[in-house]
Design a protein around this motif. Structure first.
Motif, PDB file in Angstrom:
ATOM      1  N   GLN A  85       0.836  -1.207   0.000  1.00  0.00           N
ATOM      2  CA  GLN A  85       0.000   0.000   0.000  1.00  0.00           C
ATOM      3  C   GLN A  85       0.870   1.255   0.000  1.00  0.00           C
ATOM      4  N   ALA A  86       1.942   1.216   0.785  1.00  0.00           N
ATOM      5  CA  ALA A  86       2.854   2.361   0.837  1.00  0.00           C
ATOM      6  C   ALA A  86       3.530   2.584  -0.509  1.00  0.00           C
ATOM      7  N   LYS A  87       3.908   1.493  -1.174  1.00  0.00           N
ATOM      8  CA  LYS A  87       4.557   1.599  -2.489  1.00  0.00           C
ATOM      9  C   LYS A  87       3.591   2.179  -3.520  1.00  0.00           C
ATOM     10  N   GLN A  88       2.320   1.737  -3.456  1.00  0.00           N
ATOM     11  CA  GLN A  88       1.320   2.255  -4.388  1.00  0.00           C
ATOM     12  C   GLN A  88       1.073   3.739  -4.140  1.00  0.00           C
ATOM     13  N   TYR A  89       1.018   4.113  -2.865  1.00  0.00           N
ATOM     14  CA  TYR A  89       0.838   5.531  -2.512  1.00  0.00           C
ATOM     15  C   TYR A  89       1.988   6.362  -3.059  1.00  0.00           C
ATOM     16  N   GLU A  90       3.201   5.846  -2.928  1.00  0.00           N
ATOM     17  CA  GLU A  90       4.394   6.561  -3.382  1.00  0.00           C
ATOM     18  C   GLU A  90       4.383   6.745  -4.904  1.00  0.00           C
ATOM     19  N   SER A  91       3.946   5.692  -5.626  1.00  0.00           N
ATOM     20  CA  SER A  91       3.966   5.760  -7.088  1.00  0.00           C
ATOM     21  C   SER A  91       2.836   6.628  -7.649  1.00  0.00           C
ATOM     22  N   GLU A  92       1.746   6.763  -6.898  1.00  0.00           N
ATOM     23  CA  GLU A  92       0.581   7.505  -7.397  1.00  0.00           C
ATOM     24  C   GLU A  92       0.574   8.962  -6.948  1.00  0.00           C
ATOM     25  N   SER A  93       1.451   9.306  -6.040  1.00  0.00           N
ATOM     26  CA  SER A  93       1.463  10.679  -5.545  1.00  0.00           C
ATOM     27  C   SER A  93       2.833  11.302  -5.744  1.00  0.00           C
ATOM     28  N   ALA A  94       2.824  12.601  -5.734  1.00  0.00           N
ATOM     29  CA  ALA A  94       4.085  13.335  -5.900  1.00  0.00           C
ATOM     30  C   ALA A  94       4.579  13.800  -4.541  1.00  0.00           C
ATOM     31  N   SER A  95       4.477  12.915  -3.552  1.00  0.00           N
ATOM     32  CA  SER A  95       4.815  13.295  -2.182  1.00  0.00           C
ATOM     33  C   SER A  95       6.320  13.220  -1.962  1.00  0.00           C
ATOM     34  N   ASP A  96       6.752  13.953  -0.962  1.00  0.00           N
ATOM     35  CA  ASP A  96       8.164  13.847  -0.592  1.00  0.00           C
ATOM     36  C   ASP A  96       8.354  12.671   0.359  1.00  0.00           C
ATOM     37  N   ALA A  97       9.591  12.409   0.720  1.00  0.00           N
ATOM     38  CA  ALA A  97       9.889  11.254   1.564  1.00  0.00           C
ATOM     39  C   ALA A  97       9.183  11.343   2.913  1.00  0.00           C
ATOM     40  N   GLY A  98       9.108  12.563   3.455  1.00  0.00           N
ATOM     41  CA  GLY A  98       8.471  12.738   4.759  1.00  0.00           C
ATOM     42  C   GLY A  98       7.007  12.352   4.740  1.00  0.00           C
ATOM     43  N   GLN A  99       6.303  12.764   3.669  1.00  0.00           N
ATOM     44  CA  GLN A  99       4.880  12.427   3.561  1.00  0.00           C
ATOM     45  C   GLN A  99       4.690  10.919   3.409  1.00  0.00           C
ATOM     46  N   SER A 100       5.552  10.273   2.633  1.00  0.00           N
ATOM     47  CA  SER A 100       5.443   8.829   2.427  1.00  0.00           C
ATOM     48  C   SER A 100       5.652   8.075   3.733  1.00  0.00           C
ATOM     49  N   LEU A 101       6.634   8.526   4.494  1.00  0.00           N
ATOM     50  CA  LEU A 101       6.901   7.874   5.775  1.00  0.00           C
ATOM     51  C   LEU A 101       5.752   8.088   6.756  1.00  0.00           C
ATOM     52  N   ARG A 102       5.141   9.289   6.714  1.00  0.00           N
ATOM     53  CA  ARG A 102       3.974   9.547   7.573  1.00  0.00           C
ATOM     54  C   ARG A 102       2.802   8.660   7.154  1.00  0.00           C
ATOM     55  N   TYR A 103       2.687   8.412   5.860  1.00  0.00           N
ATOM     56  CA  TYR A 103       1.615   7.549   5.356  1.00  0.00           C
ATOM     57  C   TYR A 103       1.805   6.123   5.886  1.00  0.00           C
ATOM     58  N   ILE A 104       3.052   5.647   5.866  1.00  0.00           N
ATOM     59  CA  ILE A 104       3.335   4.309   6.381  1.00  0.00           C
ATOM     60  C   ILE A 104       2.998   4.235   7.870  1.00  0.00           C
ATOM     61  N   THR A 105       3.385   5.266   8.614  1.00  0.00           N
ATOM     62  CA  THR A 105       3.086   5.319  10.047  1.00  0.00           C
ATOM     63  C   THR A 105       1.584   5.295  10.290  1.00  0.00           C
ATOM     64  N   GLY A 106       0.853   6.030   9.449  1.00  0.00           N
ATOM     65  CA  GLY A 106      -0.609   6.056   9.568  1.00  0.00           C
ATOM     66  C   GLY A 106      -1.232   4.692   9.313  1.00  0.00           C
ATOM     67  N   LEU A 107      -0.692   3.973   8.325  1.00  0.00           N
ATOM     68  CA  LEU A 107      -1.199   2.631   8.025  1.00  0.00           C
ATOM     69  C   LEU A 107      -1.006   1.702   9.222  1.00  0.00           C
ATOM     70  N   VAL A 108       0.186   1.749   9.800  1.00  0.00           N
ATOM     71  CA  VAL A 108       0.474   0.891  10.947  1.00  0.00           C
ATOM     72  C   VAL A 108      -0.411   1.253  12.129  1.00  0.00           C
ATOM     73  N   ASP A 109      -0.570   2.550  12.384  1.00  0.00           N
ATOM     74  CA  ASP A 109      -1.403   2.991  13.509  1.00  0.00           C
ATOM     75  C   ASP A 109      -2.861   2.592  13.327  1.00  0.00           C
TER      76      ASP A 109
END
Length: 331
Positions: A106-130
């Motif tokens: 899911q994190a990889k798909q989010y990264e490929s579909e968005s133009a987010s920076d590394a910080g946003q991607s890492l926050r997304y991963i944290t959100g998924l886990v939480d």
């Protein structure tokens, strides 16, 4: 002088496809000691030793722990029980890995579909886990809501409700951040608590507690204190490896069972013990045991409570067996 029927540690390692360091380690921890030594003190292994070394290597390949292997070789754990436990452990690992893979995909798909920076991607991963790993308060709220919904605690005074959840809150709901494996256990535990069959089992299992609550012989806080004393004594028994039939364990068993007796029932301790112990033993179902297992995954420290209960149950069986034999001999 080396016999032709024995092998050096180097020969043994080569024959079973292991290493000298590994075989030496098994000797040091007394998992498998060589049958003899040369005059110079070098280890010598027999054909039987080689078979055991190969068995150990096989079990290690199947992810058995050293303690599990020790219990299996000594006969403390039966082969069927050992295999069942290992299958269950590996299934938990598979589920954990699948959960982690899902998050990463899911994190990889989010990264490929968005133009987010590394910080946003890492926050997304944290959100998924939480989102998968509920914190302590959310887990407590879920359990409390399910208990209210089931009406198991209907009519139970608030101070006794706190007593009912004491060990659960103190020893199981302790970890704040769950690991992937613990999250998997929590998801299964939620399904179990939502199962009417489990709730019926729980109500039947805790009937002695509910009966005692409506005719209490002590205050709720005193009950908790006595239960903590029982836990401490069973923990000591486990640490000292005292058997279920030992005087110390039997004393704890007696005190535990008689805690549920009213003043009238205390008059005939043997009769009450027979009835109460049999009820307690017969009310433990596979769903109850599975719940206990999941609790030890959620918080490994809770094993002192779960293992303590198991020791008390074994102690009850031992005492009932003694009482039955005495009764038979008196006829």
């Amino acid at each position: 002088m080396q016999s032709k029927d024995t092998y050096t540690i180097g020969e043994a390692a080569k024959m079973i496809g292991s290493t000298v360091k590994t075989i030496r380690y098994y000797d040091e921890i007394e998992l498998l000691k060589p049958s003899s030594h040369t005059e110079g003190g070098h280890r010598l292994y027999t054909a039987k030793d080689l078979w055991r070394l190969e068995l150990i290597s096989t079990l290690r390949y199947l992810n058995f722990s050293i303690q599990d292997i020790r219990n299996l070789i000594s006969g403390e754990t039966g082969i069927t029980e050992a295999l069942d436990l290992q299958i269950e452990a590996l299934e938990v690992q598979v589920g954990t890995l699948n959960s982690m893979i899902s998050i990463l995909r899911q994190a990889k798909q989010y990264e490929s579909e968005s133009a987010s920076d590394a910080g946003q991607s890492l926050r997304y991963i944290t959100g998924l886990v939480d989102s998968l790993s509920a914190n302590v308060e959310k887990r407590k709220q879920f359990v409390s809501a399910k208990m209210e919904e089931s009406r198991i605690l209907e009519g139970v005074p608030q101070e006794w409700r706190v007593s009912f959840f004491h060990f659960f809150d103190k020893y199981i709901m302790k970890e704040n951040k769950l690991s992937a494996r613990q999250t998997l256990a929590w998801n299964e535990l939620q399904e179990l608590i939502s199962d009417p069959g489990y709730l019926a089992d729980l109500a039947r299992c805790e009937l002695p507690f509910f009966s005692m609550v409506h005719h209490p012989q002590v205050r709720a806080e005193d009950w908790v204190r006595k239960m903590e004393e029982i836990r401490i004594r069973t923990t000591t028994a486990l640490e000292q490896q005292w058997p279920a039939g030992s005087p110390a364990v039997q004393a704890v068993v007696q005190d535990f069972v008689m805690m549920y007796a009213s003043s009238e029932q205390s008059g005939d301790e043997e009769a009450f013990f027979r009835k109460q112990a049999r009820y307690m033993l017969n009310s433990v179902t596979e769903r109850i045991l599975r719940f206990n297992k999941l609790c030890t995954i959620l918080n490994p420290e809770s094993s002192v409570v779960v293992d303590g209960v198991s020791l008390l149950m074994d102690g009850m069986r031992h005492r009932l067996g003694q009482l039955d034999r005495t009764q038979t001999e008196s006829l």
